[in-house]
Scaffold this motif. Structure first.
Motif, PDB file in Angstrom:
ATOM      1  N   VAL A  43       0.846  -1.192   0.000  1.00 35.14           N
ATOM      2  CA  VAL A  43       0.000   0.000   0.000  1.00 35.14           C
ATOM      3  C   VAL A  43       0.879   1.239   0.000  1.00 35.14           C
ATOM      4  N   MET A  44       0.272   2.363  -0.334  1.00 38.80           N
ATOM      5  CA  MET A  44       0.920   3.669  -0.210  1.00 38.80           C
ATOM      6  C   MET A  44      -0.076   4.605   0.438  1.00 38.80           C
ATOM      7  N   PRO A  67      -5.917  -0.083  -8.919  1.00 37.45           N
ATOM      8  CA  PRO A  67      -6.146  -0.668  -7.588  1.00 37.45           C
ATOM      9  C   PRO A  67      -6.256   0.383  -6.478  1.00 37.45           C
ATOM     10  N   TRP A  68      -7.360   1.131  -6.486  1.00 40.11           N
ATOM     11  CA  TRP A  68      -7.614   2.205  -5.530  1.00 40.11           C
ATOM     12  C   TRP A  68      -7.500   1.734  -4.082  1.00 40.11           C
ATOM     13  N   GLN A  69      -7.801   0.462  -3.854  1.00 43.62           N
ATOM     14  CA  GLN A  69      -7.821  -0.067  -2.483  1.00 43.62           C
ATOM     15  C   GLN A  69      -6.434  -0.048  -1.849  1.00 43.62           C
ATOM     16  N   ARG A  70      -5.382   0.089  -2.656  1.00 40.69           N
ATOM     17  CA  ARG A  70      -4.014   0.079  -2.140  1.00 40.69           C
ATOM     18  C   ARG A  70      -3.563   1.439  -1.619  1.00 40.69           C
ATOM     19  N   VAL A  71      -4.473   2.385  -1.562  1.00 39.24           N
ATOM     20  CA  VAL A  71      -4.169   3.713  -1.021  1.00 39.24           C
ATOM     21  C   VAL A  71      -4.883   3.856   0.317  1.00 39.24           C
ATOM     22  N   VAL A  72      -4.100   4.128   1.352  1.00 37.69           N
ATOM     23  CA  VAL A  72      -4.634   4.239   2.708  1.00 37.69           C
ATOM     24  C   VAL A  72      -4.106   5.520   3.357  1.00 37.69           C
ATOM     25  N   ARG A  73      -4.633   5.832   4.508  1.00 39.58           N
ATOM     26  CA  ARG A  73      -4.130   6.988   5.254  1.00 39.58           C
ATOM     27  C   ARG A  73      -2.750   6.666   5.803  1.00 39.58           C
ATOM     28  N   LYS A  74      -1.987   7.690   6.144  1.00 42.29           N
ATOM     29  CA  LYS A  74      -0.597   7.472   6.562  1.00 42.29           C
ATOM     30  C   LYS A  74      -0.463   6.608   7.807  1.00 42.29           C
ATOM     31  N   GLY A  88      -2.272   3.993   8.293  1.00 44.54           N
ATOM     32  CA  GLY A  88      -2.714   2.651   7.921  1.00 44.54           C
ATOM     33  C   GLY A  88      -4.213   2.452   7.982  1.00 44.54           C
ATOM     34  N   SER A  89      -4.944   3.469   8.429  1.00 46.78           N
ATOM     35  CA  SER A  89      -6.397   3.305   8.476  1.00 46.78           C
ATOM     36  C   SER A  89      -6.964   3.353   7.064  1.00 46.78           C
ATOM     37  N   GLU A 108      -6.380  -3.274  15.372  1.00 43.78           N
ATOM     38  CA  GLU A 108      -7.281  -2.118  15.203  1.00 43.78           C
ATOM     39  C   GLU A 108      -7.828  -2.031  13.778  1.00 43.78           C
ATOM     40  N   ARG A 109      -7.540  -3.037  12.962  1.00 44.62           N
ATOM     41  CA  ARG A 109      -7.981  -3.112  11.571  1.00 44.62           C
ATOM     42  C   ARG A 109      -7.373  -1.996  10.719  1.00 44.62           C
ATOM     43  N   LYS A 110      -6.111  -1.706  11.032  1.00 40.20           N
ATOM     44  CA  LYS A 110      -5.318  -0.786  10.218  1.00 40.20           C
ATOM     45  C   LYS A 110      -4.259  -1.609   9.503  1.00 40.20           C
ATOM     46  N   VAL A 111      -3.842  -1.132   8.340  1.00 38.93           N
ATOM     47  CA  VAL A 111      -2.766  -1.811   7.620  1.00 38.93           C
ATOM     48  C   VAL A 111      -1.490  -1.692   8.444  1.00 38.93           C
ATOM     49  N   ASP A 112      -0.757  -2.791   8.552  1.00 38.38           N
ATOM     50  CA  ASP A 112       0.542  -2.760   9.216  1.00 38.38           C
ATOM     51  C   ASP A 112       1.509  -2.090   8.239  1.00 38.38           C
TER      52      ASP A 112
END
Length: 124
Positions: free
Chosen positions: A33-34, A66-73, A75-76, A101-105
């Motif tokens: 992700v980015m 792949p829009w889903q690969r963009v998250v907040r800084k 990881g949320s 917490e269901r945030k991206v690691d």
């Protein structure tokens, strides 16, 4: 993001901003992700993460970006459609690791894109 030229932080936001964002996002590998801020910086507008969100909202439905690969800084998830469950499911299927917490690691899954960064500098 409209197709007309706008100004952000004193610099013109060119018509091709969306295309730059879409190209960067399209190159994020599966399982990585980015953040919006990373993408904004690569696109040449480091202080305009919000504009990345506008560009992603303008992706055509038939698009394969792949829009889903963009998250907040932090990881949320940023999918506002239904508490992020669609984004969560898509990322989970790609092997993205989540915290309790269901945030991206972000430590494990952030794509730093060093070579893409150098390439984007030459494209500007």
């Amino acid at each position: 993001v409209s197709t007309e030229c706008k100004f952000i932080a004193g610099r013109p936001l060119m018509k091709n901003f969306k295309q730059k964002v879409w190209e960067i996002v399209g190159r994020i590998p599966r399982g990585k992700v980015m953040s919006y801020g990373q993408i904004a910086a690569l696109a040449g507008y480091p202080r305009n993460a919000r504009m990345v969100g506008y560009a992603l909202h303008a992706i055509p439905d038939s698009g394969r970006i792949p829009w889903q690969r963009v998250v907040r800084k932090d990881g949320s998830l940023a999918d506002f459609s239904d508490d992020g469950s669609r984004q969560y499911q898509l990322l989970k299927a790609e092997g993205v690791v989540f915290t309790l917490e269901r945030k991206v690691d972000m430590e494990q899954c952030r794509w730093e894109a060093w070579e893409l960064e150098a390439e984007m500098i030459f494209m500007s």
